[in-house]
Motif scaffolding. Structure first.
Motif, mmCIF file in Angstrom:
data_model
loop_
_atom_site.group_PDB
_atom_site.id
_atom_site.type_symbol
_atom_site.label_atom_id
_atom_site.label_comp_id
_atom_site.label_asym_id
_atom_site.label_seq_id
_atom_site.Cartn_x
_atom_site.Cartn_y
_atom_site.Cartn_z
ATOM 1 N N LEU A 56 0.853 -1.179 0.000
ATOM 2 C CA LEU A 56 0.000 0.000 0.000
ATOM 3 C C LEU A 56 0.895 1.236 0.000
ATOM 4 C CD1 LEU A 56 -2.456 -1.178 2.812
ATOM 5 C CD2 LEU A 56 -2.472 -1.749 0.372
ATOM 6 N N VAL A 57 0.925 1.936 -1.134
ATOM 7 C CA VAL A 57 1.801 3.097 -1.278
ATOM 8 C C VAL A 57 0.954 4.363 -1.264
ATOM 9 C CG1 VAL A 57 3.513 4.250 -2.734
ATOM 10 C CG2 VAL A 57 3.460 1.742 -2.603
ATOM 11 N N ARG A 58 1.232 5.216 -0.309
ATOM 12 C CA ARG A 58 0.521 6.490 -0.169
ATOM 13 C C ARG A 58 0.994 7.425 -1.283
ATOM 14 N NH1 ARG A 58 1.277 8.128 5.692
ATOM 15 N NH2 ARG A 58 3.393 8.461 4.960
ATOM 16 N N ARG A 59 0.063 7.844 -2.148
ATOM 17 C CA ARG A 59 0.449 8.681 -3.290
ATOM 18 C C ARG A 59 0.941 10.066 -2.881
ATOM 19 N NH1 ARG A 59 -3.931 6.281 -5.742
ATOM 20 N NH2 ARG A 59 -5.242 8.121 -5.607
ATOM 21 N N GLY A 60 0.492 10.586 -1.772
ATOM 22 C CA GLY A 60 0.884 11.925 -1.342
ATOM 23 C C GLY A 60 2.380 12.087 -1.138
ATOM 24 N N ASP A 61 3.052 11.030 -0.663
ATOM 25 C CA ASP A 61 4.494 11.118 -0.416
ATOM 26 C C ASP A 61 5.271 9.905 -0.919
ATOM 27 O OD1 ASP A 61 3.763 9.195 1.434
ATOM 28 O OD2 ASP A 61 4.444 10.321 3.189
ATOM 29 N N ASP A 62 4.606 9.006 -1.637
ATOM 30 C CA ASP A 62 5.224 7.802 -2.215
ATOM 31 C C ASP A 62 5.846 6.899 -1.144
ATOM 32 O OD1 ASP A 62 5.548 6.293 -4.534
ATOM 33 O OD2 ASP A 62 7.634 6.919 -4.760
ATOM 34 N N ARG A 63 5.245 6.865 0.037
ATOM 35 C CA ARG A 63 5.721 6.006 1.130
ATOM 36 C C ARG A 63 4.815 4.787 1.254
ATOM 37 N NH1 ARG A 63 10.634 7.806 3.075
ATOM 38 N NH2 ARG A 63 10.644 10.052 2.930
ATOM 39 N N ALA A 64 5.417 3.633 1.434
ATOM 40 C CA ALA A 64 4.654 2.412 1.691
ATOM 41 C C ALA A 64 4.176 2.449 3.139
ATOM 42 C CB ALA A 64 5.515 1.191 1.433
ATOM 43 N N VAL A 65 2.899 2.181 3.342
ATOM 44 C CA VAL A 65 2.325 2.243 4.684
ATOM 45 C C VAL A 65 1.877 0.884 5.200
ATOM 46 C CG1 VAL A 65 1.633 4.666 4.471
ATOM 47 C CG2 VAL A 65 0.015 2.851 3.808
ATOM 48 N N GLY A 66 1.959 -0.141 4.363
ATOM 49 C CA GLY A 66 1.561 -1.475 4.782
ATOM 50 C C GLY A 66 1.430 -2.390 3.591
ATOM 51 N N ALA A 67 0.855 -3.555 3.847
ATOM 52 C CA ALA A 67 0.632 -4.537 2.786
ATOM 53 C C ALA A 67 -0.704 -5.234 3.024
ATOM 54 C CB ALA A 67 1.758 -5.560 2.742
ATOM 55 N N MET A 68 -1.302 -5.656 1.935
ATOM 56 C CA MET A 68 -2.577 -6.360 1.981
ATOM 57 C C MET A 68 -2.586 -7.331 0.815
ATOM 58 S SD MET A 68 -6.430 -4.745 1.897
ATOM 59 C CE MET A 68 -6.212 -3.996 3.517
ATOM 60 N N GLY A 69 -3.156 -8.487 1.030
ATOM 61 C CA GLY A 69 -3.190 -9.414 -0.084
ATOM 62 C C GLY A 69 -4.006 -10.649 0.195
ATOM 63 N N PHE A 70 -4.091 -11.444 -0.842
ATOM 64 C CA PHE A 70 -4.853 -12.685 -0.796
ATOM 65 C C PHE A 70 -3.971 -13.806 -0.267
ATOM 66 C CE2 PHE A 70 -6.553 -10.088 -4.241
ATOM 67 C CZ PHE A 70 -7.887 -10.004 -3.850
ATOM 68 N N HIS A 71 -4.581 -14.728 0.438
ATOM 69 C CA HIS A 71 -3.845 -15.898 0.909
ATOM 70 C C HIS A 71 -3.653 -16.901 -0.219
ATOM 71 C CE1 HIS A 71 -4.929 -15.103 5.401
ATOM 72 N NE2 HIS A 71 -4.291 -14.105 4.835
ATOM 73 N N GLY A 72 -4.239 -16.643 -1.364
ATOM 74 C CA GLY A 72 -4.106 -17.499 -2.546
ATOM 75 C C GLY A 72 -5.242 -17.215 -3.503
ATOM 76 N N PRO A 73 -5.222 -17.883 -4.658
ATOM 77 C CA PRO A 73 -6.305 -17.704 -5.635
ATOM 78 C C PRO A 73 -7.633 -18.211 -5.082
ATOM 79 C CG PRO A 73 -4.457 -18.931 -6.581
ATOM 80 C CD PRO A 73 -4.199 -18.794 -5.116
ATOM 81 N N PRO A 74 -8.742 -17.868 -5.737
ATOM 82 C CA PRO A 74 -10.040 -18.340 -5.265
ATOM 83 C C PRO A 74 -10.121 -19.861 -5.285
ATOM 84 C CG PRO A 74 -10.267 -17.042 -7.291
ATOM 85 C CD PRO A 74 -8.838 -17.042 -6.921
ATOM 86 N N GLY A 75 -10.791 -20.401 -4.266
ATOM 87 C CA GLY A 75 -11.010 -21.843 -4.211
ATOM 88 C C GLY A 75 -12.183 -22.239 -5.100
ATOM 89 N N ALA A 76 -12.451 -23.519 -5.156
ATOM 90 C CA ALA A 76 -13.553 -24.034 -5.965
ATOM 91 C C ALA A 76 -14.895 -23.461 -5.510
ATOM 92 C CB ALA A 76 -13.585 -25.560 -5.902
ATOM 93 N N ASP A 77 -14.964 -23.052 -4.246
ATOM 94 C CA ASP A 77 -16.201 -22.476 -3.706
ATOM 95 C C ASP A 77 -16.325 -20.974 -3.981
ATOM 96 O OD1 ASP A 77 -14.183 -21.542 -2.068
ATOM 97 O OD2 ASP A 77 -15.116 -22.183 -0.185
ATOM 98 N N GLY A 78 -15.352 -20.388 -4.715
ATOM 99 C CA GLY A 78 -15.404 -18.972 -5.043
ATOM 100 C C GLY A 78 -15.021 -18.049 -3.902
ATOM 101 N N ARG A 79 -14.306 -18.574 -2.929
ATOM 102 C CA ARG A 79 -13.943 -17.824 -1.728
ATOM 103 C C ARG A 79 -12.470 -17.419 -1.777
ATOM 104 N NH1 ARG A 79 -11.794 -19.253 3.363
ATOM 105 N NH2 ARG A 79 -12.765 -18.232 5.119
ATOM 106 N N VAL A 80 -12.172 -16.167 -1.401
ATOM 107 C CA VAL A 80 -10.799 -15.713 -1.200
ATOM 108 C C VAL A 80 -10.692 -15.104 0.188
ATOM 109 C CG1 VAL A 80 -10.210 -15.314 -3.623
ATOM 110 C CG2 VAL A 80 -11.230 -13.462 -2.298
ATOM 111 N N GLU A 81 -9.502 -15.165 0.734
ATOM 112 C CA GLU A 81 -9.257 -14.602 2.058
ATOM 113 C C GLU A 81 -8.177 -13.538 1.934
ATOM 114 O OE1 GLU A 81 -7.889 -16.101 6.499
ATOM 115 O OE2 GLU A 81 -8.662 -17.547 5.051
ATOM 116 N N ILE A 82 -8.366 -12.428 2.645
ATOM 117 C CA ILE A 82 -7.432 -11.309 2.612
ATOM 118 C C ILE A 82 -6.830 -11.108 3.995
ATOM 119 C CG2 ILE A 82 -7.230 -8.802 2.322
ATOM 120 C CD1 ILE A 82 -9.450 -8.953 0.228
ATOM 121 N N GLY A 83 -5.534 -10.831 4.014
ATOM 122 C CA GLY A 83 -4.842 -10.459 5.244
ATOM 123 C C GLY A 83 -4.127 -9.139 5.016
#
Length: 191
Positions: free
Chosen positions: A130-157
Motif C-alpha cells: 500500500l503506497v501512499r500517493r501523497g508522499d510515495d511512502r509504503a504504509v503497509g501490505a494487503m493481499g490474498f492468501h491465494g487464488p479463489p477456491g472451488a467455492d469462489g472464496r478468497v481470504e485477505i490479510g
C-alpha cells in the motif's frame, strides 16, 4: 533476449549475467517456476530453448505488475524479487513510512517466495504493498492468501506500519481489493 537473438543469428555465443536473468524472471515472468539456472530458464520461458523435465513453450507472454488505485493509495503487486527482499529484512524496493515494513508484511512476503519456488505464484492473487500517493511512502501490505477456491472464496490479510494506523488506509485498501476480487468471475465471497 534480443541480444541473444542477434548473437545467435551471427553465430556468436552470448550469456548475460545470472543475476540479470533471475531479475527478469521474477519481474516479468513471475508464474515461471525457477529452473536449474536462470539463463536457460529464461530462454525456455520465451520459447528459445529446452528445459529438462518441462514441456516446450510454444506460446508465452510477459506479466505486468498489477497496480490497483484507491482514493489515496496505489496497491502495487509484489513481484517475487520484491517478496524475496521483504522476506529477509529488505525494503522490497519501497520507501517505508517509519523506516521498515511491519512483521506481517515480511511473513506474507515469505509465503509469496515459497509459492514462486513451488510454481504456484499468481501475481494478481498475491500481496500488494500500500503506497501512499501523497508522499510515495509504503504504509503497509494487503493481499490474498491465494487464488479463489472451488467455492469462489478468497481470504485477505493485511498489516500497516504503526505510523500509518488510524488513518483509514486499511479500510480504503480493503474496499479496493474486495471490489476488484468480487469483479472476477471466479470469486463469490471475500473473507
Amino acid at each position: 533476449l534480443h541480444t541473444h537473438d542477434m548473437a545467435e543469428g551471427l553465430g556468436i555465443a552470448y550469456e548475460p549475467p545470472a543475476e540479470l536473468c533471475e531479475f527478469v524472471l521474477t519481474r516479468i515472468f513471475p508464474r515461471v517456476r525457477p529452473g536449474p539456472a536462470p539463463w536457460p530458464t529464461l530462454l525456455w520461458a520465451t520459447g528459445r530453448g529446452e528445459l529438462p523435465g518441462r514441456e516446450p513453450v510454444t506460446a508465452w507472454r510477459w506479466c505486468n505488475n498489477p497496480v490497483l488505485r484507491s482514493e489515496r493509495l496505489d496497491l502495487e503487486g509484489v513481484t517475487p524479487a520484491a517478496a524475496a527482499s521483504l522476506s529477509v529484512a529488505g525494503d522490497g524496493g519501497f520507501t517505508w513510512a517509519g523506516g521498515a515494513p511491519a512483521e506481517g508484511t515480511r511473513v506474507g512476503a515469505g509465503i509469496g517466495v515459497k509459492q514462486y519456488e513451488e510454481g504456484a505464484f499468481v501475481p494478481e492473487w498475491g500481496m500488494y504493498v500500500l503506497v501512499r500517493r501523497g508522499d510515495d511512502r509504503a504504509v503497509g501490505a494487503m493481499g490474498f492468501h491465494g487464488p479463489p477456491g472451488a467455492d469462489g472464496r478468497v481470504e485477505i490479510g493485511y498489516d500497516l506500519v504503526v505510523e500509518a494506523r488510524g488513518n483509514g488506509y486499511a479500510t480504503e485498501a480493503l474496499r479496493t481489493l474486495s471490489a476488484w476480487a468480487l469483479g472476477q468471475d471466479a470469486v463469490h465471497t471475500v473473507v
